[in-house]
Every structure is written in structure tokens, then in C-alpha cells.
Design a protein around this motif. Structure first.
Motif, PDB file in Angstrom:
ATOM      1  N   LYS A 140      -4.488  -3.378  12.696  1.00 18.73           N
ATOM      2  CA  LYS A 140      -4.911  -2.669  13.896  1.00 18.73           C
ATOM      3  C   LYS A 140      -4.689  -3.570  15.100  1.00 18.73           C
ATOM      4  O   LYS A 140      -5.284  -4.636  15.192  1.00 18.73           O
TER       5      LYS A 140
ATOM      6  N   ALA B  41       0.831  -1.210   0.000  1.00 18.69           N
ATOM      7  CA  ALA B  41       0.000   0.000   0.000  1.00 18.69           C
ATOM      8  C   ALA B  41       0.861   1.254   0.000  1.00 18.69           C
ATOM      9  O   ALA B  41       0.419   2.308  -0.440  1.00 18.69           O
TER      10      ALA B  41
ATOM     11  N   LYS C 183      -6.312   8.562  -7.410  1.00 21.13           N
ATOM     12  CA  LYS C 183      -7.397   8.284  -6.488  1.00 21.13           C
ATOM     13  C   LYS C 183      -7.506   6.777  -6.325  1.00 21.13           C
ATOM     14  O   LYS C 183      -7.345   6.035  -7.292  1.00 21.13           O
TER      15      LYS C 183
ATOM     16  N   ILE D 100      -3.166  -0.766   7.580  1.00 18.57           N
ATOM     17  CA  ILE D 100      -2.311  -1.228   8.670  1.00 18.57           C
ATOM     18  C   ILE D 100      -3.047  -2.274   9.481  1.00 18.57           C
ATOM     19  O   ILE D 100      -4.271  -2.293   9.524  1.00 18.57           O
TER      20      ILE D 100
ATOM     21  N   GLY E 238      -0.677   3.888  -2.182  1.00 13.05           N
ATOM     22  CA  GLY E 238      -1.247   4.933  -1.344  1.00 13.05           C
ATOM     23  C   GLY E 238      -0.496   6.252  -1.412  1.00 13.05           C
ATOM     24  O   GLY E 238      -0.981   7.267  -0.929  1.00 13.05           O
TER      25      GLY E 238
ATOM     26  N   ARG F  23     -11.635   5.993   1.170  1.00 16.27           N
ATOM     27  CA  ARG F  23     -10.936   7.029   1.930  1.00 16.27           C
ATOM     28  C   ARG F  23     -10.740   6.617   3.379  1.00 16.27           C
ATOM     29  O   ARG F  23      -9.845   7.113   4.045  1.00 16.27           O
ATOM     30  N   ARG F  24     -11.599   5.719   3.844  1.00 19.77           N
ATOM     31  CA  ARG F  24     -11.484   5.345   5.263  1.00 19.77           C
ATOM     32  C   ARG F  24     -10.411   4.299   5.518  1.00 19.77           C
ATOM     33  O   ARG F  24     -10.000   4.093   6.648  1.00 19.77           O
ATOM     34  N   ILE F  25     -10.001   3.592   4.472  1.00 18.01           N
ATOM     35  CA  ILE F  25      -9.076   2.478   4.697  1.00 18.01           C
ATOM     36  C   ILE F  25      -7.695   2.977   5.110  1.00 18.01           C
ATOM     37  O   ILE F  25      -7.128   3.854   4.492  1.00 18.01           O
ATOM     38  N   GLU F  26      -7.182   2.411   6.190  1.00 16.26           N
ATOM     39  CA  GLU F  26      -5.771   2.594   6.525  1.00 16.26           C
ATOM     40  C   GLU F  26      -5.143   1.225   6.376  1.00 16.26           C
ATOM     41  O   GLU F  26      -5.608   0.262   6.953  1.00 16.26           O
TER      42      GLU F  26
END
Ligand SMILES: Nc1ncnc2c1ncn2[C@@H]1O[C@H](COP(=O)(O)OP(=O)(O)OP(=O)(O)O)[C@@H](O)[C@H]1O
Ligand SMILES: [Mg+2]
Lengths: 240, 563
Positions: B560, B411, B420, B558, B415, B553-556
Motif C-alpha cells: 500500500k 499471491a 478458500k 499488495i 489468490g 478476506r480482508r487481505i490484499e
């Protein structure tokens, strides 16, 4: 060039970054140092847009990263701490792919990539798969990729882990050259020798907090240490 | 040696316990849903078994030897299925690069083949029981077995599975050793690619052999013959397969002939012991095969010239010179070069095409015997739609649904470039989706020709089917981005998560709905329903695509850590 204001990141279990503000000016290398787990990688990842800040504001070349991420990202080069790339593409393809994703025309890439490969003397291995490269060589390709699109700011996470001594010198030389041409670098590391050698200013990070910023001389003063004390001692004093 | 294996499994058991410690409820629900799914499959198998034999008992002039024929068929297919799937499971877990480094470098490396053998058996146990226990219960319903017989049936079938796993491991190691033996110093023939190709061609050869062996036997010869003559034919046809003793065992169980039951049970155990001895010998080859398979294809050192393994310089993107084009070509290249994904694709698509072929052959031969040919084909198309969506579901589940989650470690590239994320989504959707649509078109044309469908019929068939393929693909990738999971980098593990199961349920129901709509069209020309179905599918697809950017847009990317 890069402005960071009140940056905060809360993970479910830990507040990794607490209210950090700093600025990296044009032509400057700013280095963040700090112990393992102090939040360096988290800050860098927020600056690249990979992690969303809980709070705070990031501006690259006066573009707000959260408002116009595409435009802001076009100005940034990023060298990650873990040089992981799709294992079955070649280094050569990787550089072309990244270039294309930064909207660099093929003609330009054809001119630039051979030159970049020469920097680390990677000619001859660029057509094998990433899974066959040693860690250091993977890292070299990620460093080159960051320079490909002539960014304004380069964000570097642990640049020299896994590089042999000669390659370290080459890499640091590249960074200096880049800032001489007006670029800005944020360099995050716990190898103090590197920070000492090339950073114009240094920020000391501890448990997610930016404890001090300044040139080495200023930091020495703040730590109430004599002249000529090494950065190691300054660091140890400040992160006590 | 054995104690070590025991210790490893104790450790694995502990890690399962640890697995449930965080988000245990969600994980329990996943497993529960899974069990429901397996239970559903079991019920279907039970009903089919019961119905087949209840119906068969209705035919007075059908002799009982036909039952043996059915058992032989089922167990041959089951055996083959377990062997093929275990070979691929082992191929990609046993030799994975850098995976077992610590294990192999420890003084206990000799137990690895045995360890994987037991692991594969345990992993196959639940699906195996789901395929076997319902058959036994169904048989019990029809033939009224004793508890002892039921126990021995399950025992026998479990031993069959263990035999299948040992066979697959042995075949794999023999193939590896063979490639090693024919390699010379300069030409290395053993690598993951050649090993996969060799295994695939063996499986293919075996399929052809089985087909040739089974298909010529004529169903309708079973009428009128006396039982022993029929049994003789069946034994001649199936005697070569390792599942033969099992079929004979089951057959003699329903005949209540204990003497033969014991004979075939001992025969089977004899086979098992022989195989274990063979395995003991071939497992010694594991280490050298593993070592060679760790080699990459090219030495990453400056100055080495190796013309054979050097790749042709490839500029990415080669054909589509835009940002999205670059993303698209990256997807193609990564899929093309990943042996594991490629084999998965081949297996799913291959099974689909083979099943389709079998149906065509069966329907044609049935109609040539005049078995109510008039109303049969229209039902068959409906079934083909449902089955088609089922296979597309399997493909989407394996490839599109986890396609964002598997980018966790890469990513940092996708990223941080100025694109986009929805363009990444479109690229993924388009690269796989276009392939699925192509498949759908091929299947549609194949069916239209094979069943002599009318132009209008085949047109509507294609329209419904292709729309479903598109909608299911969008649904898969959409659920994948609403519920990204970074707990694992393994696409298979990611498929068997709650979103995966959710997707499977929705998608299969949706497939059924499409089949229903199509059957309404064939039987009563209900074109309105078809249009409604098409438009609502497209509408929902568009809504999902339009709302995708919000979720992206919300995806990170990583993992968690838990609170
Ligand atoms: N995805 C995550 N979820 C939860 N906590 C995280 C996550 N990533 C990092 N952390 C926590 O945030 C803190 C800061 O981590 P970070 O990786 O930024 O440290 P670092 O300064 O880069 O350390 P190092 O010098 O080892 O690279 C650590 O306590 C870490 O455990
Ligand atoms: Mg770090």
C-alpha cells in the motif's frame, strides 16, 4: 461471459479505476489498452479477486465473484504481468501444483502437462528451479498454467513482454485457438500491435476511465480519423 | 576506497531517515518496544552478574581464580555466538543472488567485503552492548571500578566483537576459496549448499572442541587451591580461545593490576591488527566466490543434458492428493529447499537442544555432588517449560507469523485458484505446527527420561507443553493475518515489526503462565488450575481459528503506497 459493472478502485493516494463497465462475450477477445498507470493491472487484479473493488460488480459466467469466489475462480485463468513463482520449485512441479489446486486429477494432469510443455518447446528444462529460468521461460510456464484447467475466461496482463518473436506468435496462436473453442479473453496491454492483431473489440483506458470501446473501425470513427489509420494514431488521439 | 564506503553509509543513513518519514510513529514505537525488550534482557544479565559475584564473595574458601573461570566461560560463549551468527548473516546476505548486481558491476566492487564487515559490526553493536554493558555495570557494583576502568572494559569488549566479526568473515571466505580450489572443471563443489554445510560442520567441530576443552575441568577443584595454581589451570584450558586476552583483561581489572591490564589490551589489539591484515588478503577472493555462487544449479536451456544436476521429476502433491494436501506439500518443499530458512531452523532447534543438554548435565552433576538435589529438579521442569515456549516463540516468530506476508509476490497463484484462503492457513499451520509438536514431544520424552519424572508428572508436562505449542502457533499465524505487512519480502524484517513484538510479548507471558500453572501442579497437585489453563488455551485457539476467515478476506496482497 465476463461482466463488469461500475468498477471503481480508490487507493489511499489515487483513484486508480473510475466507474469502469464492460463485457467480454463468449468466444471474444476483448483488449484494454492504455498508457502506463492508467489502471489496467488494477482492473485485472480486481477481476481475479486479488484486490477488492471499492465499488462495482463482477460476474464470471453468471457467478458473482464477491458472493461465490471459489466457484467464480474455478472458471478463470490468469496470466500475471510479473511471472514470480516460488524460486525453488520446478516448472513441472508448478504445473502439477496449480493443476491440483484446480482439482484436476493426477491422471489428467499426467496426460495434459507433457502436451502443454510441447507448445513452447519447454521439454528438457521443466525439472529445474524457477530461479534458474530466464524471464521469458518463466512467463511461458505461467501462460501454460492458465490453460491447464480449461477455464471459461482467461485474464491476461501484458502477455508478450519478455517473449522472443517466435514465442509471441505461438502465444497469440494459443489465445486465438482458445476463443475459437468458445473461451473468452480479456487482454490488457500497451503493445498495440498485439491488440490490433487479435482483439475483436478494444477498450481505451485513460487515467482510470474507460474512454471508448468498440472494434478498431468504430474507434477510428469516434476519433474522427480516416480508414487505414493505424491503431497507434487512434490511441494517441483518444488518450490525448 | 574508504571514501566510497563512507558515501554508501551516508546514503544508508539517508534511507533510514526516509524510512521514518512514513508511518514514523508506528516505526518509532516498534523501535521503542525493541529497546524495552533489549533493556529487559540487559537487566536480567545485570542481575545475574551481580548475584553471581555477590554470592561468590560469600564463600570464604573459594579462591579468586574461579572468577577468571567464569569470565573465560562467558566470553568464550559470547565470542562463539557472535562468530556463528555473523557467519550465517554474511553467508546469506553477501552472496544473495541478484542482490548486489549493480554494486559488483561497478568499478568499486573491491570495497564490498569491507563494506559488509562494517555493516555487520554496526548491526551487531546494539545486541552486543546489551550483552556486555550490563556485565560491566554489574562488575562495577561488586568491585567498585574507576571510570577509566569502565571505559576500557567496554572498549576491550567491543574490540572482541569486532575480532569475532572479522574472524567470521575470514572463515567464510576461506571456506569459499577452499571449495573453489578443490573444484575441477567438471565437478563444481562451491555452491550455497556446500558452503553452508562446510560452515555448519566447522561450527559443530568447534563446539565439540570447546566442550571437550571446558567440561572436564572440575568445578570443585577450585576450592582450597591457591589462586595462582587455579589461574594456571584456567589459562591452560582457555588459552587457545581468541577471547582469552579479554577474560584476562577483565580479571586483572577487578584485581586492579594495571600492568597486566595494559599487557592484555595490547595483546588483543595485536590480534586485531593481525586479523585485519589477514582479512585484507582473503577479501581479494570475494569476487570469484561471489561469481560462482551466482550460478544456478541447472542451465535453463533446451537440449542440455546434465545428469548430475537434473532433479528427479516430482509430481506435486505426491502423498496427499487433495487441494489442501497440495498446499501442505508446497510448504514442505519450499521450506526444505530454502537453505536460509533451513539453517535458521537448525540454529534455533540446535540451540534449544544444546541448552537442554547443558541443563541436564548440570543438574545431574550438581545432584551427584549432593547440592540440595531433593528440591532442584522440580524447579528445573518448570524452567524447561518456560524455556521451551521461548524457543517455540522464536520459531513461530520466524516462520509462521510472516508466512502470509512473504507470499505477496506469489499471491497471484494462491489468490486465484479456487480454494478458500483458510485452507492455505491450515496448510501452513499444519506443516510447521506438526513439526513443532514433534519437537515438543521429543523434548518432553527427553526430559522425562533425563530427570526420572513420574509418569503423571511427565504426562501433565507434555499436555501443558504441547497445548502451549499449538496455541502459540495459532496465535503467531493469527497475528500475521490480522496485521499483514507487505513492506518487505524478508521474513526476518517482518518478524521485527510491531505485530512480531506484540506476539513475542504475549507468547512469552503465556509461556510463563504455563510454567506457573505447572509449578502449582508439582508443588500442590493443583489439577484444577491445569485443566482451566488447558481449556482456556484450546478455547482461545478455536476462537482465533474461527475468526481467521474474516481477516483473510480482508487481505490484499499488495504494497500500500502511503497517502
Ligand atoms: N498497491 C497500490 N497502492 C497504491 N496505488 C497503486 C497501487 N497499485 C497501483 N497503484 C496506482 O494505481 C494506478 C494504476 O496502476 P496500474 O498498475 O493499474 O497501471 P497499469 O495500467 O497496469 O500500468 P502499466 O502499463 O505500467 O502496467 C497507478 O497510478 C498506480 O500508481
Ligand atoms: Mg500493468
Amino acid at each position: 461471459m465476463l461482466k463488469v459493472k461500475n468498477l471503481t478502485k480508490n487507493f489511499p493516494r489515487i483513484k486508480a479505476v473510475k466507474n469502469v463497465s464492460f463485457e467480454v462475450r463468449e468466444g471474444e477477445i476483448f483488449s484494454l489498452i492504455g498508457p502506463n498507470g492508467s489502471g489496467k493491472t488494477t482492473i485485472i487484479k480486481m477481476l481475479t479477486g486479488l484486490i477488492k473493488p471499492t465499488e462495482g460488480n463482477i460476474c464470471v459466467n453468471d457467478i458473482d465473484l464477491s458472493k461465490d469466489p471459489v466457484k467464480a475462480k474455478a472458471q478463470i485463468g490468469y496470466i500475471p504481468d510479473d511471472p514470480f513463482i516460488w524460486s525453488t520449485i520446478t516448472g513441472f512441479e508448478f504445473l502439477h501444483l496449480v493443476g491440483a489446486l484446480f482439482n484436476i486429477k493426477e491422471k489428467q494432469r499426467n496426460r495434459k502437462i507433457p502436451k502443454l510443455l510441447e507448445i513452447f518447446n519447454l521439454k528438457g528444462i521443466e525439472h529445474s528451479y524457477f530461479e534458474d529460468y530466464s524471464r521469458g521461460n518463466k512467463q511461458k510456464f505461467t501462460i501454460l498454467a492458465a490453460f491447464l484447467h480449461d477455464p471459461k475466461v482467461i485474464l491476461i496482463d501484458e502477455p508478450i513482454v519478455g517473449l522472443d518473436p517466435k514465442s509471441v506468435d505461438i502465444a497469440l496462436e494459443q489465445f486465438k485457438k482458445f476463443t475459437k473453442q468458445g473461451g473468452s479473453i480479456l487482454l490488457v496491454t500497451h503493445t498495440l500491435r498485439v491488440a490490433e492483431e487479435i482483439a475483436d473489440r478494444i477498450g481505451v483506458l485513460d487515467k482510470g476511465r474507460l474512454v471508448e470501446t468498440g472494434t478498431i473501425a468504430e474507434l477510428r470513427k469516434k476519433a474522427e480519423l480516416e480508414e487505414n489509420t493505424s491503431l497507434d494514431d487512434v490511441y494517441l488521439k483518444l488518450t490525448e | 576506497m574508504d571514501l566510497i564506503i563512507f558515501e554508501i553509509f551516508k546514503y544508508q543513513f539517508k534511507s533510514v531517515k526516509r524510512y521514518f518519514r512514513s508511518r514514523g510513529i508506528a516505526k518509532l514505537i516498534t523501535i521503542f518496544l525493541f529497546l524495552i525488550l533489549i533493556f529487559g534482557v540487559g537487566i536480567v544479565i545485570y542481575l545475574v552478574t551481580k548475584n553471581i559475584f555477590v554470592n561468590l564473595q560469600g564463600y570464604e574458601n573459594l579462591n579468586i581464580g574461579f572468577y577468571l573461570f567464569i569470565f573465560e566461560n562467558y566470553f568464550t560463549v559470547l565470542f562463539f555466538f557472535i562468530v556463528a551468527s555473523s557467519i550465517f548473516f554474511l553467508l546469506f546476505s553477501l552472496f544473495r543472488k541478484n542482490k548486489d548486481n549493480l554494486f559488483v558491476s561497478s568499478p568499486n566492487f573491491k570495497v564490498i567485503p569491507g563494506y559488509y564487515l562494517i555493516k555487520t559490526v554496526l548491526a551487531s553493536l546494539i545486541p552486543h552492548l546489551a550483552l556486555v554493558v550490563p556485565v560491566v555495570i554489574g562488575l562495577n557494583k561488586v568491585f567498585d571500578l574507576s571510570y577509566l576502568q569502565i571505559f576500557f572494559l567496554i572498549f576491550n569488549l567491543t574490540v572482541l566483537m569486532i575480532i569475532a566479526v572479522i574472524v567470521s568473515m575470514t572463515v567464510l571466505l576461506i571456506c569459499g576459496k577452499f571449495l573453489l580450489a578443490v573444484s575441477s572443471k567438471n565437478i563444481k563443489l562451491l555452491n550455497l549448499k556446500t558452503l553452508t554445510i562446510l560452515c555448519l560442520s566447522l561450527i559443530f567441530a568447534f563446539t565439540v572442541f570447546t566442550w571437550k576443552q571446558i567440561v572436564p575441568s572440575n568445578y570443585f577443584e577450585f576450592w582450597g587451591f591457591d589462586t595462582s595454581a587455579t589461574v594456571e589451570i584456567v589459562v591452560k584450558t582457555f588459552g587457545v580461545f581468541p577471547s582469552h586476552p579479554t577474560a584476562m583483561f577483565v580479571f586483572n581489572t577487578i584485581l586492579d593490576s594495571s600492568r597486566l591490564m595494559f599487557y592484555y589490551q595490547f595483546l588483543q589489539l595485536g590480534i586485531l591488527i593481525t586479523l585485519i591484515l589477514i582479512f585484507h588478503v582473503v577479501s581479494k577472493w570475494f569476487f570469484e566466490i561471489w561469481q560462482v555462487l551466482q550460478d544456478g544449479s541447472f542451465v535453463a536451456r533446451v537440449g542440455i543434458k546434465n545428469k548430475i544436476t537434473r532433479r528427479i521429476p516430482q509430481i506435486l502433491p505426491r502423498f496427499f492428493k487433495s487441494q489442501t494436501g497440495a498446499l501442505l506439500e508446497k510448504e514442505f518443499i519450499v521450506l526444505k529447499r530454502n537453505m536460509k530458512d533451513f539453517v535458521w531452523l537448525l540454529i534455533i532447534v540446535g540451540t534449544w537442544i544444546v541448552l537442554n543438554g547443558i541443563i541436564v548435565v548440570a543438574v545431574r552433576s550438581l545432584s551427584s555432588y549432593g547440592a540440595s538435589a531433593s528440591n532442584l529438579p522440580s524447579k528445573v521442569y518448570v524452567y524447561e517449560i518456560a524455556m521451551g515456549v521461548y524457543f517455540i516463540t522464536a520459531l513461530v516468530l520466524r516462520f509462521l507469523l510472516p508466512s502470509f506476508s512473504t507470499e505477496r509476490r506469489t499471491a497471484w497463484i494462491l489468490g486465484t485458484v479456487p480454494i478458500k484462503l483458510q485452507n492455505v492457513l491450515y496448510a501452513k499451520l499444519f506443516s510447521y505446527g506438526s513439526f513443532f509438536i514433534l519437537l515438543g514431544l521429543v523434548i518432553t520424552i527427553f526430559n522425562a527420561v533425563a530427570f526420572d519424572m513420574s509418569l503423571l508428572n511427565s504426562y501433565v508436562f507434555g499436555l501443558i507443553f504441547i497445548t502451549q505449542i499449538i496455541a502459540v502457533s495459532i496465535l503467531g499465524i493469527f497475528l500475521g493475518i490480522i496485521f499483514p505487512s507487505f513492506d518487505s519480502d524478508d521474513a526476518e524484517a517482518l518478524s521485527t515489526s510491531i505485530p512480531g513484538l506484540l506476539f513475542t510479548f504475549i507468547s512469552i507471558l503465556y509461556g510463563g503462565l504455563g510454567a506457573l500453572v505447572y509449578s502449582g501442579f508439582i508443588e500442590n497437585m493443583q489439577i484444577g488450575q491445569v485443566l482451566l489453563f488447558l481449556f482456556s488455551s484450546i478455547f482461545i485457539g478455536v476462537v482465533m481459528l474461527k475468526s481467521a476467515p474474516y481477516f483473510l478476506r480482508r487481505i490484499e496482497f499488495i504494497k500500500k503506497l502511503e497517502a
